[in-house]
Design a protein around this motif. Structure first.
Motif, PDB file in Angstrom:
ATOM      1  N   UNK A  19      37.616  47.877 -12.779  1.00 50.31           N
ATOM      2  CA  UNK A  19      36.430  48.510 -12.218  1.00 50.31           C
ATOM      3  C   UNK A  19      35.962  47.764 -10.976  1.00 50.31           C
ATOM      4  N   UNK A  20      36.037  46.437 -11.003  1.00 49.80           N
ATOM      5  CA  UNK A  20      35.601  45.643  -9.854  1.00 49.80           C
ATOM      6  C   UNK A  20      36.533  45.809  -8.659  1.00 49.80           C
ATOM      7  N   UNK A  26      34.682  54.881  -4.615  1.00 46.76           N
ATOM      8  CA  UNK A  26      35.433  55.499  -5.697  1.00 46.76           C
ATOM      9  C   UNK A  26      34.850  55.207  -7.075  1.00 46.76           C
ATOM     10  N   UNK A  27      33.856  54.369  -7.158  1.00 46.37           N
ATOM     11  CA  UNK A  27      33.226  54.076  -8.447  1.00 46.37           C
ATOM     12  C   UNK A  27      32.302  55.228  -8.797  1.00 46.37           C
ATOM     13  N   UNK A  28      32.586  55.883  -9.900  1.00 46.40           N
ATOM     14  CA  UNK A  28      31.796  57.053 -10.281  1.00 46.40           C
ATOM     15  C   UNK A  28      30.491  56.673 -10.959  1.00 46.40           C
ATOM     16  N   UNK A  35      31.323  54.888 -20.692  1.00 51.35           N
ATOM     17  CA  UNK A  35      31.891  55.900 -21.579  1.00 51.35           C
ATOM     18  C   UNK A  35      33.386  55.664 -21.774  1.00 51.35           C
ATOM     19  N   UNK A  36      34.081  55.346 -20.700  1.00 55.25           N
ATOM     20  CA  UNK A  36      35.514  55.055 -20.802  1.00 55.25           C
ATOM     21  C   UNK A  36      35.765  53.821 -21.654  1.00 55.25           C
ATOM     22  N   UNK A  37      34.925  52.823 -21.480  1.00 55.77           N
ATOM     23  CA  UNK A  37      35.067  51.601 -22.267  1.00 55.77           C
ATOM     24  C   UNK A  37      34.779  51.880 -23.750  1.00 55.77           C
TER      25      UNK A  37
END
Length: 185
Positions: A19-20, A26-28, A35-37
């Motif tokens: 993510x970083x 591009x970070x939604x 939620x993905x985690x």
């Protein structure tokens, strides 16, 4: 042997690192990431659940953390020897041409605009290999298998770039031969 605690605690940082490494545009958002985690955590619970809840055998602490298996700490020469063993296994099991493609892919990513991708792949491999080199008192080549994936991704990038370059070269040569045949006829 390498206990699961040392390896898995380092690998928990991998989604945060991914993510970083994303560009800010591009970070939604943190909610999508959370939620993905959560989905990944649910999958992990489904995978680890049977091991944790199994009524027979030793306790879960021994099964997961190998509490009963105490070993002396590894010396620095031993750690260097582990790193040398890991490098030699990549050379042996990946074969030199595949390892060459992997290294060239990392260099290509670092030299082009893919510095974030290169750093992500390198840190991914380091997260998987550092506990082996630093803490494993008994080391087997199968332990390095998980670290092959980021190297293969880099090798695939190089192979795709090479195929694109060679494809355009072949098309140019075929085009010139077609023109030469048409001129000869």
């Amino acid at each position: 042997m390498l206990d699961s605690e040392r390896a898995s605690s380092a690998q928990r940082a991998l989604p945060l690192l991914a993510f970083a490494c994303l560009p800010p545009e591009e970070r939604s958002g943190i909610r999508a990431f959370a939620a993905s985690l959560a989905v990944a955590g649910g999958c992990a619970l489904l995978l680890w659940g049977p091991l944790l809840l199994q009524p027979t055998g030793p306790g879960w602490r021994v099964r997961i953390f190998h509490v009963g298996a105490y070993r002396e700490a590894l010396s620095w020469p031993g750690r260097v020897a582990n790193a040398g063993s890991i490098a030699s296994w990549f050379w042996l099991y990946l074969t030199p041409p595949v390892l060459f493609f992997c290294v060239c892919g990392l260099v290509l990513l670092a030299a082009s605009r893919g510095l974030r991708a290169c750093s992500f792949l390198c840190v991914w491999a380091a997260i998987l290999l550092a506990p082996l080199a630093l803490f494993a008192t008994v080391l087997f080549s199968r332990y390095t298998f998980t670290a092959v994936a980021p190297l293969w991704v880099a090798g695939g990038v190089f192979a795709a770039c090479l195929a694109t370059r060679l494809g355009s070269l072949v098309r140019a040569r075929l085009h010139s031969r077609t023109i030469a045949v048409r001129l000869a006829v």
